[in-house]
Design a protein around this motif. Structure first.
Motif, PDB file in Angstrom:
ATOM      1  N   PRO A   1      -4.344   5.230  -2.833  1.00 49.89           N
ATOM      2  CA  PRO A   1      -3.104   5.733  -2.238  1.00 49.89           C
ATOM      3  C   PRO A   1      -2.286   6.609  -3.184  1.00 49.89           C
ATOM      4  CG  PRO A   1      -2.956   3.387  -2.695  1.00 49.89           C
ATOM      5  CD  PRO A   1      -4.381   3.758  -2.884  1.00 49.89           C
TER       6      PRO A   1
ATOM      7  N   ASP B   1      -8.369  -0.913  -0.155  1.00 50.49           N
ATOM      8  CA  ASP B   1      -7.138  -0.359  -0.750  1.00 50.49           C
ATOM      9  C   ASP B   1      -7.032  -0.626  -2.242  1.00 50.49           C
ATOM     10  OD1 ASP B   1      -6.454   0.576   1.735  1.00 50.49           O
ATOM     11  OD2 ASP B   1      -5.006  -1.036   2.144  1.00 50.49           O
TER      12      ASP B   1
ATOM     13  N   LEU C   1      -5.564  -3.006  -4.029  1.00 52.62           N
ATOM     14  CA  LEU C   1      -4.225  -3.352  -4.487  1.00 52.62           C
ATOM     15  C   LEU C   1      -4.316  -4.071  -5.833  1.00 52.62           C
ATOM     16  CD1 LEU C   1      -2.600  -4.639  -1.171  1.00 52.62           C
ATOM     17  CD2 LEU C   1      -2.359  -2.378  -2.224  1.00 52.62           C
TER      18      LEU C   1
ATOM     19  N   ASN D   1      -8.001  -4.496   5.284  1.00 49.40           N
ATOM     20  CA  ASN D   1      -7.348  -4.197   4.009  1.00 49.40           C
ATOM     21  C   ASN D   1      -7.420  -5.410   3.087  1.00 49.40           C
ATOM     22  OD1 ASN D   1      -5.229  -5.937   4.824  1.00 49.40           O
ATOM     23  ND2 ASN D   1      -4.059  -4.244   5.708  1.00 49.40           N
ATOM     24  N   ASP D   2      -6.920  -5.261   1.884  1.00 43.35           N
ATOM     25  CA  ASP D   2      -7.000  -6.334   0.894  1.00 43.35           C
ATOM     26  C   ASP D   2      -6.190  -7.557   1.301  1.00 43.35           C
ATOM     27  OD1 ASP D   2      -8.620  -4.772  -0.656  1.00 43.35           O
ATOM     28  OD2 ASP D   2      -7.146  -4.370  -2.228  1.00 43.35           O
TER      29      ASP D   2
ATOM     30  N   TYR E   1     -12.122   7.186   4.922  1.00 41.36           N
ATOM     31  CA  TYR E   1     -12.280   5.815   5.395  1.00 41.36           C
ATOM     32  C   TYR E   1     -13.715   5.522   5.819  1.00 41.36           C
ATOM     33  CZ  TYR E   1      -7.134   5.648   5.805  1.00 41.36           C
ATOM     34  OH  TYR E   1      -5.787   5.687   5.564  1.00 41.36           O
TER      35      TYR E   1
ATOM     36  N   THR F   1      -9.247   3.188  -1.781  1.00 40.92           N
ATOM     37  CA  THR F   1      -8.702   4.283  -0.958  1.00 40.92           C
ATOM     38  C   THR F   1      -7.735   5.168  -1.740  1.00 40.92           C
ATOM     39  OG1 THR F   1      -7.042   2.721  -0.115  1.00 40.92           O
ATOM     40  CG2 THR F   1      -8.998   3.084   1.239  1.00 40.92           C
TER      41      THR F   1
ATOM     42  N   PHE G   1       0.833  -1.199   0.000  1.00 36.23           N
ATOM     43  CA  PHE G   1       0.000   0.000   0.000  1.00 36.23           C
ATOM     44  C   PHE G   1       0.873   1.255   0.000  1.00 36.23           C
ATOM     45  CE2 PHE G   1      -2.254   3.400   2.223  1.00 36.23           C
ATOM     46  CZ  PHE G   1      -3.436   3.457   1.519  1.00 36.23           C
TER      47      PHE G   1
ATOM     48  N   LEU H   1      -2.643   9.699   5.554  1.00 39.99           N
ATOM     49  CA  LEU H   1      -3.288   8.425   5.893  1.00 39.99           C
ATOM     50  C   LEU H   1      -3.771   8.358   7.345  1.00 39.99           C
ATOM     51  CD1 LEU H   1      -0.890   5.968   4.038  1.00 39.99           C
ATOM     52  CD2 LEU H   1      -2.997   6.989   3.168  1.00 39.99           C
TER      53      LEU H   1
ATOM     54  N   THR I   1     -13.490  -4.443  -3.222  1.00 35.89           N
ATOM     55  CA  THR I   1     -12.621  -3.678  -2.333  1.00 35.89           C
ATOM     56  C   THR I   1     -13.002  -2.206  -2.289  1.00 35.89           C
ATOM     57  OG1 THR I   1     -10.285  -3.118  -1.898  1.00 35.89           O
ATOM     58  CG2 THR I   1     -10.946  -3.330  -4.202  1.00 35.89           C
TER      59      THR I   1
END
Length: 339
Positions: free
Chosen positions: A297, A278, A280, A250-251, A167, A295, A79, A152, A292
């Motif tokens: 990043p 996230d 990913l 998270n993933d 979030y 988010t 992440f 974050l 998912t």
């Protein structure tokens, strides 16, 4: 010369390119006053002669180092790699280099690293605060006179600049999606409410389930560093009233959970809804493909870098908050379509 090569000077470059030293200097500073043809000749001369620009001396004259500090709490996480990509996209255009340090979720190590970065003269900081960091961190950084953007996670609801995902809204979207597709016993799996990112996830989870008048205390803490830790979930799954879905921290937790379910003969998506967070890259290729919370990043990194560059140029104190909107990437693991 005793085996040592004399450094190539800017004068030598100017002679080779057939321009004045002042013109060669303008090329180094990316001045718009120099024509493209002249710029190309000077750059070709630099390459031919092996000229190396002493950026450190130039930055010293400008009272800047052209560096920022990037203080992360877990540099091994994929992440954070995505976050760094977003930051790099912006700072590279500003000819800035990031110095990366790892706090390893240790507040004492974190402040030591920040002080070392200050000794190296960084122009600003982007920091994801370690678990257990107090609001005093902002005062310490202010004393060091370094522009800083929290990313974050934040240590104060109102103090300091902050950029992060929404979030709470992202988790709320996940709950609403599962409820619309018939899930009634939804658990939250992973992590503990030890920092703002975890608390905001849980706030969105509880608040949204409360609106549907569904049970909202199926919160299962786990050790995020141990992806085989499912807490009390296996016991709940064997009870007379088991959960029928889980939103994971998270993933990586979600993918581990899907493997656990499959080994027990439970098909994610069909028998049990699973949602990660996230987005990913590997989440799209898991089995089944993982739904998912996005988010973003990379987007968070871009926004944090832009905000920090603005603070470096305009040092007036501020408390800007930028939330990157949450979205839900719907795939097969949750058992519902994109409605």
């Amino acid at each position: 010369m005793n085996g040592r090569q004399r450094a190539v000077t800017l004068n030598s470059v100017a002679v080779e390119a057939g321009v004045s030293r002042a013109t060669a200097s303008l090329v180094l500073r990316n001045s718009p006053l120099v024509s493209l043809d002249t710029r190309e000749r000077v750059i070709a001369a630099m390459d031919k002669l092996g000229y190396i620009y002493n950026r450190g001396a130039a930055n010293l004259r400008g009272q800047r180092t052209g560096t920022i500090g990037l203080v992360l709490c877990d540099i091994g996480s994929p992440f954070y790699s995505q976050l760094m990509l977003g930051i790099d996209e912006i700072i590279v255009e500003a000819s800035i280099v990031a110095i990366l340090v790892n706090s390893a979720e240790n507040p004492e190590r974190q402040i030591r690293q920040i002080r070392r970065l200050r000794e190296h003269g960084v122009d600003g900081l982007i920091i994801c605060p370690a678990v257990g960091t107090s609001e005093e961190l902002l005062s310490e950084i202010a004393t060091l006179r370094i522009p800083c953007v929290q990313v974050l996670r934040h240590v104060s609801q109102t103090g300091g600049d902050y950029v992060g995902p929404d979030y709470a809204e992202g988790t709320s979207l996940a709950v609403r999606h599962l409820v619309r597709h018939g899930r009634k016993r939804i658990a939250f799996l992973g992590g503990r409410a030890r920092h703002s990112a975890a608390r905001e996830r849980l706030d969105g989870f509880r608040r949204t389930l409360g609106k549907y008048k569904l049970e909202h205390d199926l919160i299962i803490p786990t050790d995020l560093g141990n992806l085989s830790d499912f807490g009390t979930l296996p016991k709940l799954m064997s009870s007379s009233n088991p959960p029928d879905a889980a939103i994971c921290y998270n993933d990586m937790v979600a993918q581990s959970l899907m493997g656990h379910l499959l080994s027990a003969g439970i098909m994610p998506g069909r028998d049990f809804g699973v949602i990660g967070a996230d987005n990913l890259p590997q989440s799209a290729t898991s089995f089944p493909p993982l739904t998912t919370i996005v988010t973003d990043p990379v987007g968070v990194g871009r926004n944090a870098a832009r905000l920090l560059l603005d603070r470096i140029e305009n040092s007036s104190p501020s408390s800007t908050r930028i939330l990157v909107s949450g979205q839900l990437m719907v795939r097969q693991s949750c058992g519902g379509d994109a409605r």
